[in-house]
Scaffold this motif. Sequence first.
Motif, PDB file in Angstrom:
ATOM      1  N   LEU A 155      33.094  32.921  37.778  1.00 53.88           N
ATOM      2  CA  LEU A 155      33.540  34.056  37.405  1.00 53.88           C
ATOM      3  C   LEU A 155      34.862  34.404  38.083  1.00 53.88           C
ATOM      4  CD1 LEU A 155      30.040  36.184  37.447  1.00 53.88           C
ATOM      5  CD2 LEU A 155      31.011  34.787  35.517  1.00 53.88           C
ATOM      6  N   TYR A 156      35.842  34.549  37.363  1.00 52.62           N
ATOM      7  CA  TYR A 156      37.152  35.311  38.227  1.00 52.62           C
ATOM      8  C   TYR A 156      37.238  36.885  37.817  1.00 52.62           C
ATOM      9  CZ  TYR A 156      39.078  30.551  37.120  1.00 52.62           C
ATOM     10  OH  TYR A 156      39.299  29.132  37.377  1.00 52.62           O
ATOM     11  N   PHE A 157      37.702  37.483  39.127  1.00 57.12           N
ATOM     12  CA  PHE A 157      37.951  38.743  39.163  1.00 57.12           C
ATOM     13  C   PHE A 157      39.256  39.052  39.206  1.00 57.12           C
ATOM     14  CE2 PHE A 157      33.589  40.146  39.793  1.00 57.12           C
ATOM     15  CZ  PHE A 157      32.809  38.708  39.637  1.00 57.12           C
ATOM     16  N   PRO A 158      39.975  40.147  38.985  1.00 51.10           N
ATOM     17  CA  PRO A 158      41.036  40.639  38.974  1.00 51.10           C
ATOM     18  C   PRO A 158      41.627  40.563  40.421  1.00 51.10           C
ATOM     19  CG  PRO A 158      40.167  42.102  37.311  1.00 51.10           C
ATOM     20  CD  PRO A 158      39.281  41.455  37.972  1.00 51.10           C
ATOM     21  N   THR A 159      40.549  41.324  41.336  1.00 54.66           N
ATOM     22  CA  THR A 159      40.737  41.088  43.021  1.00 54.66           C
ATOM     23  C   THR A 159      39.492  40.597  43.390  1.00 54.66           C
ATOM     24  OG1 THR A 159      40.458  43.014  43.290  1.00 54.66           O
ATOM     25  CG2 THR A 159      42.579  42.849  43.057  1.00 54.66           C
TER      26      THR A 159
END
Length: 299
Positions: free
Chosen positions: A44-48
């Motif tokens: 899971l990638y998050f914006p920050t």
Amino acid sequence: MRTSLAIASVVVYLACGTAVAQGLDHFDASDIRAVELDDNFYILYFPTGGNLLVSIGEQGVLIVDDQFRNRVPAFLERIRGLGGNGVDVVINTHWHADHAQGNRVLGAGGSWIISHLNSREMLTRERIVNTVQAQTPYPVWETSALPVATFDETMQVHFNGQRVDLMHFGRAHTTGDAAVIFRGHNVVHLGDVFNTSSYPFIDADNGGHVDGVIAFCEAVLMQIDEDTVVVPGHGEVATYQDLRDYVDMVQTVRDRIAELVDDGANLDEVIAANPTADWDDELTNSLRFVDRVYANLTR
Ligand SMILES: [Zn+2]
């Protein structure tokens, strides 16, 4: 009206960098990008904030890292969409808030949390993270947010048919970093010892050291193979060769700074010499990295 609101919020974001850095911004499940790395195994990638790994299977859900606490509802919703229900086991790569603050929600909810013993110890006392741009104070975390199991050098977790090796190779990004290797999936999460979106940050004021970052990555390279998917704390997944190149970059920058220090250069002179010039097109803003390596080599 919408335009001025948007402009206003940009200004607020710029002015309140620490609010964003501490995950206090608004957050939805749709802000999370999920990529399947193997069957029932996702990043899971998050914006920050830090990257999560998620294993979903017959024994439940195991995740590596759990982000800022305000993002827990959003990633739980995302995990439900992938077929998981709740989080049974959390592994912390280290104790920084953008990787472990979700403990404060998940631990209270009954998830079992695992970390290196030094990471747990850091959570039991007040400390300050000096990122050069900001000094972020951390309070003592409540007992429910603390790992219930810790390890010193290595530990194996067996879950969803996977053997997961947790390995510590001395101080690096912090004093409590864990490399988390999913042997069956052939994936390793390196936490912030490895970064593909910017130069590494070394938490020098809390015991992190550039020489340890190099040694830690070298030790991980001995544990994996050329087909291993290498997950950084921040940025896109990478390869064995990418990690090899990263070690060479860190070593080269470290040696250049050491040479300048030996010649009597102060911090301003080291920064002016631009020891990261070869990589600045790809990895912008080296100030934090250079500052922390200088701190390591002059204390
Ligand atoms: Zn970190």
